[in-house]
Design a protein around this motif. Structure first.
Motif, PDB file in Angstrom:
ATOM      1  N   ARG A 749      15.140  -9.522   1.631  1.00  0.00           N
ATOM      2  CA  ARG A 749      13.932  -8.780   2.014  1.00  0.00           C
ATOM      3  C   ARG A 749      13.167  -8.286   0.786  1.00  0.00           C
ATOM      4  O   ARG A 749      13.754  -7.772  -0.170  1.00  0.00           O
ATOM      5  CB  ARG A 749      14.306  -7.589   2.892  1.00  0.00           C
ATOM      6  CG  ARG A 749      13.113  -6.807   3.445  1.00  0.00           C
ATOM      7  CD  ARG A 749      13.553  -5.635   4.309  1.00  0.00           C
ATOM      8  NE  ARG A 749      14.483  -4.778   3.614  1.00  0.00           N
ATOM      9  CZ  ARG A 749      15.770  -4.679   3.906  1.00  0.00           C
ATOM     10  NH1 ARG A 749      16.275  -5.332   4.929  1.00  0.00           N
ATOM     11  NH2 ARG A 749      16.564  -3.886   3.201  1.00  0.00           N
ATOM     12  N   SER A 750      11.847  -8.428   0.828  1.00  0.00           N
ATOM     13  CA  SER A 750      10.976  -7.969  -0.257  1.00  0.00           C
ATOM     14  C   SER A 750       9.862  -7.097   0.304  1.00  0.00           C
ATOM     15  O   SER A 750       9.235  -7.466   1.303  1.00  0.00           O
ATOM     16  CB  SER A 750      10.350  -9.162  -0.990  1.00  0.00           C
ATOM     17  OG  SER A 750      11.323  -9.953  -1.633  1.00  0.00           O
ATOM     18  N   PRO A 751       9.562  -5.962  -0.325  1.00  0.00           N
ATOM     19  CA  PRO A 751       8.444  -5.134   0.132  1.00  0.00           C
ATOM     20  C   PRO A 751       7.103  -5.757  -0.241  1.00  0.00           C
ATOM     21  O   PRO A 751       6.964  -6.403  -1.282  1.00  0.00           O
ATOM     22  CB  PRO A 751       8.666  -3.808  -0.610  1.00  0.00           C
ATOM     23  CG  PRO A 751       9.432  -4.182  -1.837  1.00  0.00           C
ATOM     24  CD  PRO A 751      10.281  -5.358  -1.455  1.00  0.00           C
ATOM     25  N   VAL A 752       6.117  -5.549   0.644  1.00  0.00           N
ATOM     26  CA  VAL A 752       4.748  -6.013   0.417  1.00  0.00           C
ATOM     27  C   VAL A 752       3.841  -4.794   0.551  1.00  0.00           C
ATOM     28  O   VAL A 752       3.804  -4.151   1.602  1.00  0.00           O
ATOM     29  CB  VAL A 752       4.342  -7.090   1.433  1.00  0.00           C
ATOM     30  CG1 VAL A 752       2.911  -7.560   1.168  1.00  0.00           C
ATOM     31  CG2 VAL A 752       5.315  -8.275   1.399  1.00  0.00           C
ATOM     32  N   VAL A 753       3.119  -4.457  -0.523  1.00  0.00           N
ATOM     33  CA  VAL A 753       2.299  -3.246  -0.550  1.00  0.00           C
ATOM     34  C   VAL A 753       0.830  -3.608  -0.736  1.00  0.00           C
ATOM     35  O   VAL A 753       0.483  -4.431  -1.590  1.00  0.00           O
ATOM     36  CB  VAL A 753       2.749  -2.301  -1.683  1.00  0.00           C
ATOM     37  CG1 VAL A 753       1.772  -1.140  -1.842  1.00  0.00           C
ATOM     38  CG2 VAL A 753       4.149  -1.772  -1.404  1.00  0.00           C
ATOM     39  N   VAL A 754      -0.021  -2.977   0.075  1.00  0.00           N
ATOM     40  CA  VAL A 754      -1.469  -3.051  -0.097  1.00  0.00           C
ATOM     41  C   VAL A 754      -1.954  -1.627  -0.315  1.00  0.00           C
ATOM     42  O   VAL A 754      -1.697  -0.748   0.505  1.00  0.00           O
ATOM     43  CB  VAL A 754      -2.163  -3.660   1.135  1.00  0.00           C
ATOM     44  CG1 VAL A 754      -3.674  -3.704   0.922  1.00  0.00           C
ATOM     45  CG2 VAL A 754      -1.625  -5.055   1.425  1.00  0.00           C
ATOM     46  N   THR A 755      -2.634  -1.389  -1.420  1.00  0.00           N
ATOM     47  CA  THR A 755      -3.042  -0.018  -1.720  1.00  0.00           C
ATOM     48  C   THR A 755      -4.442   0.021  -2.333  1.00  0.00           C
ATOM     49  O   THR A 755      -4.919  -0.967  -2.890  1.00  0.00           O
ATOM     50  CB  THR A 755      -2.026   0.664  -2.671  1.00  0.00           C
ATOM     51  OG1 THR A 755      -2.409   2.021  -2.883  1.00  0.00           O
ATOM     52  CG2 THR A 755      -1.945  -0.048  -4.001  1.00  0.00           C
ATOM     53  N   THR A 756      -5.068   1.172  -2.211  1.00  0.00           N
ATOM     54  CA  THR A 756      -6.419   1.388  -2.738  1.00  0.00           C
ATOM     55  C   THR A 756      -6.339   2.477  -3.792  1.00  0.00           C
ATOM     56  O   THR A 756      -6.418   3.666  -3.477  1.00  0.00           O
ATOM     57  CB  THR A 756      -7.372   1.819  -1.613  1.00  0.00           C
ATOM     58  OG1 THR A 756      -6.796   2.937  -0.929  1.00  0.00           O
ATOM     59  CG2 THR A 756      -7.574   0.701  -0.622  1.00  0.00           C
ATOM     60  N   PRO A 757      -6.157   2.107  -5.050  1.00  0.00           N
ATOM     61  CA  PRO A 757      -5.891   3.104  -6.093  1.00  0.00           C
ATOM     62  C   PRO A 757      -7.130   3.876  -6.506  1.00  0.00           C
ATOM     63  O   PRO A 757      -8.249   3.365  -6.481  1.00  0.00           O
ATOM     64  CB  PRO A 757      -5.384   2.246  -7.254  1.00  0.00           C
ATOM     65  CG  PRO A 757      -6.109   0.946  -7.084  1.00  0.00           C
ATOM     66  CD  PRO A 757      -6.208   0.734  -5.592  1.00  0.00           C
ATOM     67  N   ASP A 758      -6.891   5.102  -6.892  1.00  0.00           N
ATOM     68  CA  ASP A 758      -7.960   5.949  -7.413  1.00  0.00           C
ATOM     69  C   ASP A 758      -7.914   5.929  -8.941  1.00  0.00           C
ATOM     70  O   ASP A 758      -7.868   6.961  -9.602  1.00  0.00           O
ATOM     71  CB  ASP A 758      -7.797   7.379  -6.887  1.00  0.00           C
ATOM     72  CG  ASP A 758      -8.996   8.255  -7.235  1.00  0.00           C
ATOM     73  OD1 ASP A 758     -10.041   7.692  -7.599  1.00  0.00           O
ATOM     74  OD2 ASP A 758      -8.861   9.490  -7.164  1.00  0.00           O
ATOM     75  N   PHE A 759      -7.843   4.710  -9.498  1.00  0.00           N
ATOM     76  CA  PHE A 759      -7.875   4.559 -10.953  1.00  0.00           C
ATOM     77  C   PHE A 759      -8.341   3.142 -11.277  1.00  0.00           C
ATOM     78  O   PHE A 759      -8.330   2.256 -10.428  1.00  0.00           O
ATOM     79  CB  PHE A 759      -6.505   4.833 -11.581  1.00  0.00           C
ATOM     80  CG  PHE A 759      -5.404   3.930 -11.086  1.00  0.00           C
ATOM     81  CD1 PHE A 759      -5.177   2.688 -11.657  1.00  0.00           C
ATOM     82  CD2 PHE A 759      -4.568   4.327 -10.041  1.00  0.00           C
ATOM     83  CE1 PHE A 759      -4.169   1.866 -11.208  1.00  0.00           C
ATOM     84  CE2 PHE A 759      -3.551   3.512  -9.587  1.00  0.00           C
ATOM     85  CZ  PHE A 759      -3.353   2.274 -10.166  1.00  0.00           C
ATOM     86  N   ASN A 760      -8.731   2.924 -12.510  1.00  0.00           N
ATOM     87  CA  ASN A 760      -9.190   1.619 -12.952  1.00  0.00           C
ATOM     88  C   ASN A 760      -8.007   0.794 -13.426  1.00  0.00           C
ATOM     89  O   ASN A 760      -7.186   1.261 -14.216  1.00  0.00           O
ATOM     90  CB  ASN A 760     -10.198   1.760 -14.098  1.00  0.00           C
ATOM     91  CG  ASN A 760     -11.476   2.443 -13.648  1.00  0.00           C
ATOM     92  OD1 ASN A 760     -11.950   2.215 -12.529  1.00  0.00           O
ATOM     93  ND2 ASN A 760     -12.032   3.279 -14.517  1.00  0.00           N
ATOM     94  N   LEU A 761      -7.949  -0.430 -12.945  1.00  0.00           N
ATOM     95  CA  LEU A 761      -6.877  -1.323 -13.365  1.00  0.00           C
ATOM     96  C   LEU A 761      -7.207  -1.932 -14.730  1.00  0.00           C
ATOM     97  O   LEU A 761      -8.356  -2.071 -15.095  1.00  0.00           O
ATOM     98  CB  LEU A 761      -6.682  -2.423 -12.328  1.00  0.00           C
ATOM     99  CG  LEU A 761      -6.162  -1.943 -10.973  1.00  0.00           C
ATOM    100  CD1 LEU A 761      -6.205  -3.060  -9.963  1.00  0.00           C
ATOM    101  CD2 LEU A 761      -4.738  -1.437 -11.126  1.00  0.00           C
TER     102      LEU A 761
END
Length: 761
Positions: A749-761
């Motif tokens: 099993r592997s986690p899959v994350v979708v996120t909206t960061p409040d910082f610049n990549l």
């Protein structure tokens, strides 16, 4: 003939009467009763009153001298729904017919044989990682920390074989000399590194002694957590009583001291030197419970030094940090190490308050004194915010309640008022709020209502309510556990957010391990000493994973550090002991996201046979560094070579987890992100895996192919994972699911994350 029949009938009648008398008057015993809470009639205001009524219905006439209240030992509201009671065999049998009764078990004496985290991780001497690896035999674990107290029993080498020939270390530096007599077959090396520290802080040179001896305690604690020898009779003043041992108790230990002063300060130059020496010495695993925040990979001493360790096949476990539940608070987010978050165990330290009516309630307590309060007046003083009022009841046990859940100020007020003891009602009980020196207990609101109702009932009669307090109780089986603790730092990583961090969670809260006997474990005016100490932090979870890595390395000596990390991650637990998703204390006990939990909570026995692994080579890491837009100079700082092949830059590292970032904005715009991964079959020669995906609301996730057919061991197969969906407007929103590959035996099993960061990549 008739005479013989009469005699037989008489004998049978007498036997029946004797059996009845023996059964009725047999000595009573303690039983633990499990009850179905949903069966409690609405007429009852709380569980205790229901249990009291239930017990009163089955009490025999011969036992009426003792009321049902006096028969109840404990009412359980946290670890289970039910109670314990002292019952005759007849009462016990009658109770089984009561509405709501589920089951019971005798209150058997227990033989404590561990300080618990190994057992909590499922390790046992009969099957799994311990016997398979021979407890990590001959694996060398290096610990970068504050040094070691070599005389501790946790470093004894009873029964250990000769030091393996792969060990190349020479020095055992203690007390201004190379005192090899303090090393043995367990503690095979001890070196210190302080040149950088002394150069930077020359004014402290007179306070620093050139020795690997631990004058802080932290290094002794972490090293024995990872690989300490078995020590019977360990405890923290009566709490956590049992046998202490490290996760890999037959592994060797090599200590590298590079943290100095009262605060355990370290500088990068010393850290790099220590890791460099460890590689030369031949360690297999490194445990590093320190780090720096907001530092680029090419400026991060640990990242730089551990790249070389990874190249040499050394597995590196690092702490995530103790900066709390804030987004992006994590350090040690280096892609080639294991980054470890901290969780709780199912062991709790408790105290009891027993009311004058016989009701006994349990709560969290860390009081270490020998004081026991018996039949003192007990009063309720609300928020306990008025010290002068509290002084008027200083001969009482004082009950406090504050809806804000703040206990620290209340304790301070009660200590100043010199009351007998304190009972704090809290909606979020937290043992960190308590004072080890002041006799106090934290109870939840359900039990708090029972206490307040008891006090109120006596106040209305103008008579005194009384209570007793007792301490030093260690409880196992607390639910729900594990949880990610509030102090544990959260991802994504500042230095490389494209690789999901932390990787995994391990026990980090209230961990008992060895401690230097001349360093106080507590200091409240009076210094208190002990050979073991209980500490909490990701510094404690990190060596747990180092120990697990040693066990896995012992079974799979040919696996790469990435393969061992993958094995731990893909076989980890995402459910707690109530079979619900692991919760996050720092986020109001909501389901823990992978930015707090990582892939899950480490499970050593399952990691032995993961089925598939996501392996990573040196060039894969170089491709990642190239894609981070580092200069060749930056990359060289990490790889130690100016000849870095950047022909195939890629942020898509072959990692056993997935994270994608979506700019918060117009929700009508769709986004697509694609990952490519390669898995290696380390299980059976022929096997077929099928993919399943936990859906993420608002996104479509697909995998191609969704079936992997392996015809031999060590074969590699690639697949693609695609995430499609609309943009979202909320910043710092974290959505997640899981990609799982299954065959007839394995769950990968592997986690899959979708996120909206409040910082610049």
């Amino acid at each position: 003939m008739a005479s013989n029949i009469s005699l037989l009938l008489l004998f049978s009648y007498i036997t029946t009467i004797l059996h009845f008398i023996i059964f009725t008057f047999a000595q009573s015993d303690n039983y633990i009763i499990h009850m179905n809470l949903s069966a409690m009639p609405k007429a009852f205001s709380n569980q205790h009153s229901w249990y009291h009524s239930t017990l009163s219905q089955v009490t025999t006439a011969n036992n009426n001298l003792n009321s049902p209240s006096s028969k109840i030992i404990y009412t359980y509201t946290n670890v289970m729904n039910g109670f314990s009671a002292n019952l005759s065999p007849q009462d016990h049998e009658s109770l089984k017919n009561s509405p709501g009764y589920i089951s019971s078990m005798p209150d058997l004496p227990l033989k404590l044989d561990t300080t618990h985290s190994p057992q909590f991780l499922g390790l046992n001497p009969y099957k799994g990682a311990w016997p398979a690896s021979e407890y990590g035999k001959d694996i060398i674990v290096g610990v970068i920390d504050t040094g070691v107290w070599p005389e501790s029993e946790s470093f004894k080498d009873d029964g250990m074989t000769e030091i393996p020939s792969k060990w190349k270390g020479q020095l055992c530096q203690f007390d201004n000399s190379n005192n090899s007599s303090l090393c043995n077959k367990k503690l095979i090396g001890a070196r210190f590194f302080n040149k950088g520290f002394l150069a930077k802080y020359s004014n402290l040179s007179t306070t620093i002694t050139n020795t690997t001896r631990d004058v802080d305690g932290h290094g002794t604690h972490t090293s024995t957590t990872a690989a300490g020898s078995k020590v019977d009779g360990a405890s923290f003043f009566g709490y956590a009583n049992g046998t202490a041992r490290g996760i890999a108790s037959l592994s060797r230990l090599a200590i590298y001291k590079n943290a100095w002063g009262k605060n355990g300060d370290a500088v990068s130059s010393d850290v790099i030197a220590a890791i460099d020496a460890a590689i030369s010495d031949g360690v297999d695993v490194l445990s590093i419970s320190l780090g720096d925040n907001n530092v680029s990979l090419y400026e991060d001493a640990i990242a730089i030094a551990t790249f070389a360790a990874m190249e040499k096949g050394v597995i590196v476990s690092t702490s995530a940090g103790n900066n709390g539940a804030s987004f992006k608070s994590l350090h040690n987010g280096t892609p080639w190490v294991i980054t470890v978050a901290a969780g709780t165990m199912d062991r709790e330290f408790h105290g009891n308050i027993t009311l004058g009516n016989g009701v006994s309630l349990t709560g969290l307590s860390s009081y270490i004194g020998n004081f026991s309060a018996s039949n003192f007046p007990v009063v309720f003083m609300g928020k306990c915010d008025n010290v002068e009022e509290l002084k008027k009841v200083k001969s009482n046990i004082v009950v406090c309640e504050d809806n804000s859940g703040i206990v620290t100020a209340q304790i301070s007020n009660l200590v100043e008022a010199k009351v007998v003891g304190g009972v704090f009602i809290s909606n979020m009980p937290n043992i960190y709020d308590l004072d080890n020196i002041f006799p106090s207990i934290i109870i939840d609101q359900i039990n708090g209502e029972i206490v307040k109702a008891y006090i109120k009932s006596y106040t209305s009669k103008n008579s005194s309510s009384i209570a007793s307090m007792s301490f030093k109780k260690t409880i196992f089986g607390a639910k729900a556990s594990p949880k990610v603790d509030s102090y544990s730092s959260r991802g994504p990583s500042y230095s490389c957010p494209y690789v999901l961090k932390p990787d995994i969670t391990a026990p980090g809260t209230s961990i008992l391990a060895a401690w230097p006997p001349n360093i106080p474990v507590l200091e409240y005016g009076t210094k208190v000493y002990n050979k073991f100490n209980v500490l909490s932090g990701t510094s404690m979870s990190c060596p747990h994973v180092a120990g697990v890595a040693a066990l896995l390395k012992g079974v799979h000596p040919d696996w790469s550090p990435a393969a061992i990390r993958s094995a731990m991650m893909t076989t980890s637990d995402i459910l707690d002991n109530t079979k619900q998703p692991i919760k996050d204390i720092g986020n109001d006990n909501k389901d823990a996201t992978p930015l707090a939990l990582g892939a899950g909570h480490v499970n050593p026995n399952r990691a032995l046979d993961p089925g598939l692994v996501y392996d990573v080579g040196v060039q894969d890491y170089v491709n990642l560094l190239c894609a981070l837009n580092f200069t060749q100079q930056n990359i060289t700082a990490i790889t130690r070579t100016p000849f870095n092949d950047c022909s195939k830059p890629s942020l898509d590292l072959n990692y056993p987890s997935f994270i994608t970032f979506i700019d918060a904005g117009n929700s009508s715009v769709r986004t697509t992100h694609e990952f490519r991964r390669t898995v290696t079959n380390v299980g059976e020669g022929q096997s077929t895996y099928f993919a399943s995906i936990t859906p993420i609301k608002g996104f479509n996730i697909s995998v191609v192919p969704n079936k992997l057919v392996f015809n031999k061991k060590n074969r590699k197969i690639s697949f693609k994972l695609k995430i499609e969906g609309q943009k979202v407007t909320q910043k710092n929103k974290v959505s997640f699911g899981y990609l799982t590959w299954k065959d007839s035996k394995h769950v990968v099993r592997s986690p899959v994350v979708v996120t909206t960061p409040d910082f610049n990549l």
